[in-house]
Enzyme design. Structure first.
Site: not given
Ligand SMILES: Cc1ncc(COP(=O)(O)O)c(C=O)c1O
Lengths: 413, 168
Positions: A122, A198, A201, A224, A370
């Protein structure tokens, strides 16, 4: 054991109708809906305990502090952290990543050092490193993604040579791929690098044990996992946090301030400058209670079953027209179904699919999710993505499949 | 909730099906500008050839995107071909006027009255002598605020291309 049959009733948003159509929410990979217990816990906090934390000497402030620290303890237990002091609250996963990249990175990375990430990250696990590349001249290296949507680890040892940090997603938000974190962590450690995960998910969907992962840093986001927006977590091993310089400076994060300088508070508060998001922490704690009540093994089992149903149903109904990205084996993936749709007259654009689906109350995400570097590997500008969670059931998938026929029809010329 | 027929008008689907002026032009003499919609990844490439007398002698559109971004680009290309740069600029502001309900204006129950969408919304004050022709069909997009950026992508890209071809 499975999830309660009437689970949708716990989620007020899902009781709504839009123009007489029930809401079919298939965008939990983006953000999840909130159970009544989370909403109530946050309202209850404001009704009974609101005060600033760690500062007041009166009973109300004691309650507020206990609420914040109680939520921290719930998070620690939920991810099997060895110590509550290793749980740092942030605004979201993105802030957690930036905290790590800035605070740890500024002290430990210099020009020529490498950071390894993967092509399925992401943007939150890409851009902070790009920023460090620009500022300090570190080198950013990429683990490739193969045609099945798996990390291609053929060259891992070479990639890790001279690397200080390996930072990889535990589950892809586009492909649903579950990566073998213990294996990656072992390889990183063998090469003398630290392992960051990370888990944005992952934590919402699978029982998480940061120790079993072998990770040094784990990042995730509250919204999430049935919690509110505005709270995220950075977990890191205590000795790493102890050695890291602070991120933001201000109140709450200090032990002492003089005209000459300051000393920092103990971990985790050293990284929590300013008034924290107490109600959001309470909401996250309530979300953890809710998920624990369901049982994370049941959550996972439900999602594997529903993913298998969805992959079967969509392929049966749409045949060659639909291509679902990522691993074909449901047990090897999460409940994230990114797909492209080749209609009678060519590809139906994800934006158009999402629009037609919305007319039937079906919420899916269209776009690059993203993860633009991954999209270029997939050779797509955009995909449609249906992502599943505890409150989804087979009828939601049936409705998705039926509305896809409607999109196909509208764009068949 | 507005219906799909407000968005996917026949003429829009027609331009999507058979896009006009699809292709590339040689650069130079043509100017090429790539436009991106960072939200969805749509990409539009606008090529224009401006003759010495200030007319847009040729235009070509590349890239990929949804039906709204593609049809808007196609209609735009048809509308500006052979026009002067000045006329093209007026057309851009007329079209932007048509699309001028921004997300920030929308609140409450999202009904048309609430959003201030009336027939007046679509009359363009400062450019009364400009006929938008087929482009009028895109006015339904305003009822679907997230799609406005799809419709305006090619126009913003054109603005850049005009600036490059003939600096103001
Ligand atoms: C794999 C992953 N990492 C990071 C994020 C970022 O999360 P946040 O927007 O809550 O910081 C997301 C969410 O969109 C994600 O799916």
């Amino acid at each position: 054991m499975s999830l309660p049959a009437d689970i949708k009733a716990d989620f007020p948003v899902l009781r709504q109708q839009f123009d007489g159509t029930p809401l079919i929410y298939l965008d939990s990979g983006n953000t999840s809906q909130k159970p009544q217990s989370v909403i109530d816990a946050m309202a209850n906090y404001y009704e009974t305990a609101n005060a600033n934390v760690h500062r007041g000497s009166y009973e109300l402030a004691v309650r507020a502090t206990a609420a914040l620290e109680g939520a921290r303890a719930k998070v620690a237990k939920f991810i099997n952290a060895p110590s509550t002091s290793e749980v740092v609250f942030t605004k979201n996963a993105t802030e957690s990543m930036n905290l790590m990249a800035r605070a740890w990175g500024s002290a430990n990375l210099a020009a020529g050092d490498a950071v390894v990430i993967s092509e399925m990250e992401h943007h939150a696990n890409i851009v902070p490193w790009h920023m460090l590349v620009a500022e300090t001249g570190i080198e950013l290296r990429w683990i490739p993604v193969d045609a099945d949507g798996q990390l291609d680890l053929t060259d891992l040892d070479r990639l890790l040579d001279g690397t200080k940090l390996l930072s990889v997603t535990a589950m892809s938000n586009v492909l649903g791929t579950l990566n073998d974190i213990p294996r990656l962590a072992a390889a990183a450690h063998d090469a003398g690098a630290l392992m960051a995960v990370d888990a944005s998910q992952y934590v919402p969907h699978l029982a998480t044990d940061v120790q079993a992962m072998g990770a040094d840093f784990v990042v995730f986001t509250g919204h999430k996992m049935l919690g509110p927006m505005g709270i995220g977590v950075l977990w890191a091993r205590a000795e790493i946090l102890e050695a890291m310089p602070p991120f933001l400076g201000g109140g709450e994060m200090i032990l002492n301030v003089t005209k000459e300088g300051f000393t920092t508070a103990e971990i985790p508060w050293k990284f929590e400058a300013g008034t924290p998001m107490v109600a959001e922490a309470v909401g996250l704690g309530a979300a953890i209670d809710y998920l624990s009540e369901l049982g994370m093994d049941n959550v996972r089992q439900h999602e594997v079953e529903l993913t298998a149903y969805a992959m079967h149903k969509l392929t049966e109904d749409h045949g060659e027209k639909i291509t679902i990205h990522g691993p074909v084996e449901p047990s090897a993936r999460g409940g994230v179904l990114s797909f492209v749709y080749e209609g009678e007259s060519g590809e139906v654009h994800p934006h158009d699919i999402a629009q037609v689906l919305d007319q039937a109350g079906v919420c899916v995400r269209a776009g690059h999710h993203c993860a633009k570097p991954l999209m270029s590997v997939l050779g797509a500008n955009a995909t449609s993505r249906a992502s599943l969670y505890v409150y989804n059931d087979e009828s939601d998938i049936d409705q998705l499949s039926a509305s896809l026929h409607a999109a196909d029809e509208l764009f068949s010329f | 909730m507005p219906g799909l027929e407000d968005l996917y008008r026949e003429i829009i689907l027609d331009h999507y099906r058979s896009p006009r002026n699809r292709g590339e032009l040689e650069t130079p003499p043509a100017v090429r500008v790539d436009g991106f919609n960072p939200l969805c990844g749509d990409e539009i490439i606008v090529y224009i050839d401006v003759a010495d007398d200030g007319t847009i002698s040729d235009v070509a559109i590349g890239g990929q995107g949804c039906s709204i971004s593609q049809s808007s680009a196609s209609m735009m290309s048809a509308a500006i071909k052979g026009k002067t740069v000045t006329d093209a600029r007026s057309l851009i502001s007329a079209f932007k006027g048509l699309m001028s309900i921004h997300e920030t204006d929308i609140g409450g129950d999202g009904s048309e009255a609430e959003m201030g969408i009336t027939d007046d919304t679509f009359s363009i004050d400062n450019t009364d002598d400009i006929s938008l022709g087929d482009l009028e069909a895109l006015k339904g997009v305003v009822k679907f605020p997230v799609r406005i950026k799809c419709a305006t992508l090619s126009w913003n890209t054109l603005t850049q291309a005009l600036d490059e071809a003939q600096p103001v």
